[in-house]
Design an enzyme around this catalytic site. Structure first.
Site, PDB file in Angstrom:
ATOM      1  N   LYS D  97     -24.246 -40.870  19.083  1.00 47.90           N
ATOM      2  CA  LYS D  97     -22.836 -41.182  18.823  1.00 47.90           C
ATOM      3  C   LYS D  97     -22.134 -41.254  20.171  1.00 47.90           C
ATOM      4  CE  LYS D  97     -18.594 -39.965  16.513  1.00 47.90           C
ATOM      5  NZ  LYS D  97     -17.704 -38.845  16.194  1.00 47.90           N
ATOM      6  N   GLY D 158      -8.565 -34.704  14.299  1.00 43.50           N
ATOM      7  CA  GLY D 158      -8.022 -33.381  14.036  1.00 43.50           C
ATOM      8  C   GLY D 158      -6.654 -33.377  13.373  1.00 43.50           C
ATOM      9  N   ALA D 184     -12.883 -39.604  12.007  1.00 41.62           N
ATOM     10  CA  ALA D 184     -11.704 -38.968  12.594  1.00 41.62           C
ATOM     11  C   ALA D 184     -10.460 -39.092  11.724  1.00 41.62           C
ATOM     12  CB  ALA D 184     -11.388 -39.528  13.974  1.00 41.62           C
ATOM     13  N   GLY D 185      -9.847 -37.962  11.475  1.00 40.52           N
ATOM     14  CA  GLY D 185      -8.555 -37.964  10.776  1.00 40.52           C
ATOM     15  C   GLY D 185      -8.638 -37.810   9.273  1.00 40.52           C
ATOM     16  N   ASN D 206     -15.423 -33.671   9.948  1.00 42.62           N
ATOM     17  CA  ASN D 206     -15.747 -32.419  10.617  1.00 42.62           C
ATOM     18  C   ASN D 206     -14.640 -31.383  10.399  1.00 42.62           C
ATOM     19  OD1 ASN D 206     -16.348 -30.295  12.370  1.00 42.62           O
ATOM     20  ND2 ASN D 206     -16.836 -31.584  14.090  1.00 42.62           N
ATOM     21  N   THR D 207     -13.490 -31.601  11.053  1.00 38.79           N
ATOM     22  CA  THR D 207     -12.427 -30.591  11.034  1.00 38.79           C
ATOM     23  C   THR D 207     -12.077 -30.108   9.627  1.00 38.79           C
ATOM     24  OG1 THR D 207     -11.489 -31.545  13.038  1.00 38.79           O
ATOM     25  CG2 THR D 207     -10.051 -30.130  11.728  1.00 38.79           C
TER      26      THR D 207
END
Lengths: 255, 255, 255, 255
Positions: D97, D158, D184-185, D206-207
């Protein structure tokens, strides 16, 4: 003073206007005047560059208007540089709106070619205003390369969708040391006001004015909304709140 | 002519202003003047009704301003009717902004009590402007009961969130035979412009002006944005498009 | 245990399903089974109430399914009460989805008639699930009147727009002591998941399943999304952040 | 069959998972298992590359999991290429990645360096999955350079804001010949479902999982929502409608 300076010139109007799609040059001229704009972009390919009396140019060249030739239609940096040179010779200005879009359907800008062309054109003495995605890292690199402004898009061109890229525009505005001009996708005066409220330095509008049944009135509406948004930004806007808060004291009426 | 007539009086300004939360009466006065408003709402409970010289009133009563007492703080129709009667006597006007909100936290209006009070107050000769949810069926029933306008909320009061109820406001505007005044939640001039672009007849703003560091400038910004939004509505806005469409012809530059 | 109890009955599925618009009863039956639903609403007027063997009913009456007759088509409280009585007799259930919409175009509910009918029907022993605007004050009044749930709409019925009323639904969910079932306008599984993540107790879906080219697969997708949203709500979702925050530590790679 | 093939390997799970921010390796391990993921990304700088028994790696290497080292923390193409070489040696995989973000605050990717690094790494035999802005032109250029997928961001990393870039993602998905992984997001399962409903091939989360009070349950919720969104995309979703349309026939009840 609330100054906007680009390429050494001061602008008191923060509404830039495009010249495509108008049904007549006369309607375009009226809209330009009503908008109060001092920066008008025109696609080079639409002008007969051997004829300084081209009727379209005559209608654009209003008092105080800075002509901003654009490279709409070029597909890479090389074509852009060639177009820029022709433009400077024909129009006698080194202002340039750099648009590089290889894709004919969505007309979205190419970040790599745009950076490459900006680097070259700045060295050649152009005042470069590049049209780009709302990409904060690219905008910083364009600034470092000497771009006079960055022109991130609000939404795909011609969609009238408004501030689709708001979250990224906020970051660009926070980080930028050159003026940020929000371009493309602003379909209503409220969108222009919202961009200015975010802290944009200017907005560029074309389609929404040109295709209105009354372009002159719509141009005036965008002028008013742009001024209103800038004024609100400077006055200071409140944050959004999770909870309601009474405008009036919370004691009940019969207390 | 683009007339707005409420209670037999014509208004040229489509921005209504509230008087809560200002840090001083003098700042409020300046904001009222800057806004160009002709309709100013004030919570009855905040005025000393035995004293026509109450300092707040003196600051509100500018030239051309219609005083619009509101019943903020009442919890049901009965309290509202009592408050309305006191108001008419004290202020010498039959204009009334009807607000009935039993819940002290979110200050949201009660549809059933509001309809009941409207029916009674219209019969008593009041010009009733009820504050309600963006509820299309309720708005029709208020219109049938003789309400002079309907005042649906854009978002919970004081949240500054803008047109959260847009999809329902569009239906209300399409169906209404009385003026639609968008109330509550308009936190920025762009929100006011957006409401007017939808076809609202007027907007009411309070918090966003009152809590700005510069209420006078913010009031002017709302004035400009409201005018811009109305102008755009009348000129005709384009629809949002799925696909990009070039402002300039799609031929490539070097063709 | 994560219980949902309505009218004294416990439901393990939080997806309620409607029966309109399916192209065949057989497709409807498959979708009902795939959805795992235990609550299926049907418009009384579509059933031959003199015929318990009505083919549609046979297809709805799957194992564990609570039939929820609805009053779609009635225009006021009086018609609703009559319809409810016929329903109880024909279907042998006192569960009732109360829908009163005088307007045939947008089918939006009437708050005043809905409250009036709820008060009467609760006294008559019905388990009343009223369909309403996302009006927090009305929802509290319905709860006080004995409604078994409240069913606020997410968006105008059939629009597939999702959580247009999100800001108001949050308040309703925060304040309610009866289950909140989000109804109307949920056009995709992500909308159902989002409603559950807000803390809704259940969702009702019809159009989005019925008009899909593959209603059975779509019903299963809604089932999965509803479960996912509920699970996430219970696990605890993070707040939205203004700033980026790295998932990985912020030391640079070559440190 | 609904296949997702990247780098010659087939994936049946369309949920990719990141490993930052977990409060313990054990919680991370449980979340990875619950998510059903087959692709797990890990920041190289967080691993002791001289120690194949690094505890974090042991927890990631579940059955069927493809390790996807990422270059988080590198600032330009040169650093990325060096990092990639170290990664391949240490982890024994050519999957990579590619993340290049010069700005430590918002961690947004650099389009120019990302394209340059992709071109080089593809020639070196890597399976490159580049993390980029939702920039349709850049995505096409990465595809032409041999990227195995494109990984456009939904919102700044995040922030949990969901599909902020929806309008651009739609264009990317329409144009792409390689899998589109939305990265992301994504802050809630409903966001993952929405990305899949648009037609994304996979999502990376992830987050939202790592910071949940119950990462294992949240991972399962994302799994369910991703499956639901994919299923709905394949079944076919209805368009949004301007007008309400009854689920039940429009005849009134008493007809």
């Amino acid at each position: 003073m609330d100054q906007l300076i680009i390429g050494g010139r001061e602008f008191t109007s923060r509404l830039f206007v495009g010249t495509g799609k108008f049904s007549s040059n006369e309607l375009m001229r009226k809209a330009i005047i009503a908008s109060g704009t001092q920066m008008v972009t025109v696609a080079m390919k639409r002008i007969d560059m051997n004829n300084a009396e081209d009727d379209m140019l005559v209608h654009i060249n209003q008092k105080d208007v800075q002509l901003l030739p654009n490279t709409s239609g070029v597909r890479d940096a090389e074509e852009a540089i060639l177009a820029a040179q022709l433009s400077r010779e024909a129009f006698g200005t080194n202002f340039l709106k750099l648009e590089i879009h290889p894709d004919p359907k969505y007309l979205l800008p190419d970040p790599v070619e745009t950076l490459k062309a900006t680097e070259a054109l700045v060295k050649m003495g152009f005042v470069v205003l590049p049209y780009v995605q709302a990409d904060p890292v690219l905008c910083k690199r364009l600034e470092e390369a000497g771009a006079a402004t960055v022109m991130p898009l609000a939404a795909p061109i011609g969609t009238n969708k408004g501030l689709c890229t708001k979250d990224l525009l906020e970051i660009i505005i926070e980080q930028s040391n050159v003026p940020v001009v929000v371009d493309a996708g602003l379909g209503a005066p409220s969108h222009a006001a919202a961009a200015m409220e975010l802290g944009a330095d200017a907005v560029l509008v074309n389609t929404a004015i040109a295709i209105s049944p009354d372009p002159e009135a719509m141009a005036l509406a965008f002028k008013e909304a742009t001024i209103a948004g800038r004024r609100a930004y400077r006055a200071g806007l409140g944050a959004q709140a999770r909870h309601a808060a009474a405008s009036s004291p919370l004691t009940s009426f019969l207390d």
